[in-house]
Scaffold this motif. Sequence first.
Motif, PDB file in Angstrom:
ATOM      1  N   THR A   1       0.869  -1.179   0.000  1.00  0.00           N
ATOM      2  CA  THR A   1       0.000   0.000   0.000  1.00  0.00           C
ATOM      3  C   THR A   1       0.905   1.227   0.000  1.00  0.00           C
ATOM      4  O   THR A   1       1.737   1.384   0.899  1.00  0.00           O
ATOM      5  N   VAL A   2       0.750   2.059  -1.007  1.00  0.00           N
ATOM      6  CA  VAL A   2       1.601   3.237  -1.125  1.00  0.00           C
ATOM      7  C   VAL A   2       0.739   4.491  -1.010  1.00  0.00           C
ATOM      8  O   VAL A   2      -0.113   4.756  -1.857  1.00  0.00           O
ATOM      9  N   GLY A   3       0.945   5.246   0.066  1.00  0.00           N
ATOM     10  CA  GLY A   3       0.241   6.509   0.270  1.00  0.00           C
ATOM     11  C   GLY A   3       1.124   7.663  -0.144  1.00  0.00           C
ATOM     12  O   GLY A   3       2.313   7.692   0.202  1.00  0.00           O
ATOM     13  N   ILE A   4       0.559   8.606  -0.894  1.00  0.00           N
ATOM     14  CA  ILE A   4       1.340   9.733  -1.412  1.00  0.00           C
ATOM     15  C   ILE A   4       0.534  11.019  -1.264  1.00  0.00           C
ATOM     16  O   ILE A   4      -0.644  11.065  -1.635  1.00  0.00           O
TER      17      ILE A   4
ATOM     18  N   SER B   1      -4.268   8.783   0.011  1.00  0.00           N
ATOM     19  CA  SER B   1      -3.888   9.776   1.024  1.00  0.00           C
ATOM     20  C   SER B   1      -4.802   9.776   2.245  1.00  0.00           C
ATOM     21  O   SER B   1      -4.518  10.456   3.230  1.00  0.00           O
ATOM     22  N   ASP B   2      -5.909   9.016   2.172  1.00  0.00           N
ATOM     23  CA  ASP B   2      -6.839   8.956   3.301  1.00  0.00           C
ATOM     24  C   ASP B   2      -6.668   7.685   4.129  1.00  0.00           C
ATOM     25  O   ASP B   2      -7.386   7.474   5.097  1.00  0.00           O
ATOM     26  N   LYS B   3      -5.712   6.837   3.756  1.00  0.00           N
ATOM     27  CA  LYS B   3      -5.495   5.590   4.487  1.00  0.00           C
ATOM     28  C   LYS B   3      -4.656   5.845   5.728  1.00  0.00           C
ATOM     29  O   LYS B   3      -3.618   6.522   5.666  1.00  0.00           O
ATOM     30  N   LYS B   4      -5.088   5.308   6.846  1.00  0.00           N
ATOM     31  CA  LYS B   4      -4.368   5.471   8.103  1.00  0.00           C
ATOM     32  C   LYS B   4      -3.268   4.417   8.178  1.00  0.00           C
ATOM     33  O   LYS B   4      -3.528   3.242   8.427  1.00  0.00           O
TER      34      LYS B   4
ATOM     35  N   SER C   1      -0.937   7.758  10.758  1.00  0.00           N
ATOM     36  CA  SER C   1      -1.250   9.037  10.127  1.00  0.00           C
ATOM     37  C   SER C   1      -1.653   8.744   8.693  1.00  0.00           C
ATOM     38  O   SER C   1      -1.264   7.714   8.135  1.00  0.00           O
ATOM     39  N   THR C   2      -2.420   9.621   8.107  1.00  0.00           N
ATOM     40  CA  THR C   2      -2.593   9.583   6.660  1.00  0.00           C
ATOM     41  C   THR C   2      -1.479  10.448   6.064  1.00  0.00           C
ATOM     42  O   THR C   2      -0.915  11.305   6.742  1.00  0.00           O
TER      43      THR C   2
ATOM     44  N   LEU D   1       5.424  10.270   1.831  1.00  0.00           N
ATOM     45  CA  LEU D   1       5.400   8.980   1.147  1.00  0.00           C
ATOM     46  C   LEU D   1       5.429   7.868   2.186  1.00  0.00           C
ATOM     47  O   LEU D   1       6.394   7.738   2.943  1.00  0.00           O
ATOM     48  N   PHE D   2       4.375   7.069   2.238  1.00  0.00           N
ATOM     49  CA  PHE D   2       4.283   5.947   3.163  1.00  0.00           C
ATOM     50  C   PHE D   2       4.102   4.658   2.368  1.00  0.00           C
ATOM     51  O   PHE D   2       3.147   4.531   1.597  1.00  0.00           O
ATOM     52  N   VAL D   3       5.006   3.717   2.528  1.00  0.00           N
ATOM     53  CA  VAL D   3       4.868   2.382   1.943  1.00  0.00           C
ATOM     54  C   VAL D   3       4.548   1.431   3.093  1.00  0.00           C
ATOM     55  O   VAL D   3       5.339   1.308   4.034  1.00  0.00           O
ATOM     56  N   SER D   4       3.396   0.778   3.030  1.00  0.00           N
ATOM     57  CA  SER D   4       2.934  -0.022   4.159  1.00  0.00           C
ATOM     58  C   SER D   4       2.515  -1.426   3.722  1.00  0.00           C
ATOM     59  O   SER D   4       2.122  -1.648   2.567  1.00  0.00           O
TER      60      SER D   4
END
Length: 292
Positions: free
Chosen positions: A36-39, A54-57, A177-178, A263-266
């Motif tokens: 899951t990549v949040g940007i 961008s809305d994923k916690k 965090s998002t 940038l969050f890679v989860s």
Amino acid sequence: MKKIILFFLLISGVIFAQQSVLEQKINSITKDKNATVGISVLGFENGFRFNKNSDKKLPMQSVFKFHIAAAVLDYVEKGKLSLDQKIALNKSNLHENTWSPLREKYPNGNEGVTLGEILEFTVAKSDNNGCDIMLKLLGGTKTVQNFMNSNGVKNFQIKFNEEEMHKDWNVQYENYSTTQSAMDVLKKFYDGKLLSKKQTDYLMQVMLSTSTGMNKIVEQLPKNTPVARKTGASGKNDAGLTGAENEIAIITLPNGKHYAIALFVSNSTESDATNCKMISDISKAVWDYFNK
């Protein structure tokens, strides 16, 4: 009047086309990745925004040390703490088996290390022992949560310290965090709406000196680009899962303008190198967009 309207339509069309190219580039980077990549991206001066998931916690890991440092500096500003106050380091707060350049510098402890030095180790070198020392001075994670809540920071939660995260893999998901929230708090920070100017300038300089994660956001940027940043990483569990490979940053462009990127890679089963390469490649794509 028609010429003016046509001009703005033309400009809008060019901007939309460039955004589409950026989106396509980022999609090609994350395509077929088991993660899951949040940007989130925000141009401070032009208001450009890009968001994906961008809305994923998502778990912050050490990115939360930015929020903790901000809460500490709020206490400093209020006179509840001082960056010059001395803190004793010993076996009770220099835990083994955790990332701690502070412990490496003071392997036998020290009776008089300043809070300022501990904060700088915590942010710029992502020291885990320093993090928990600061949280103890604040009275726990609730103080950080209340500080962020009072400043309108949404979709952010902190419940556990580094020691607790090391004991239980699942605990990191409670510190979330998002990317939208991370980007928004960076903008508040940059605008001086989170801390006083003195504390903002100080923390900005500390973040500019960050030495961790050189294979992520800064890897493909031109040398000596000013990047105020905070990294975070979980490592892998026994099943080969990466909980978090993250970074947030405020980047200064050659023209003096700025943008924030989170940038969050989860929950990734990709290799550490692949996770960091995604962040590096996305960072370069965003840099290229802003420099066109």
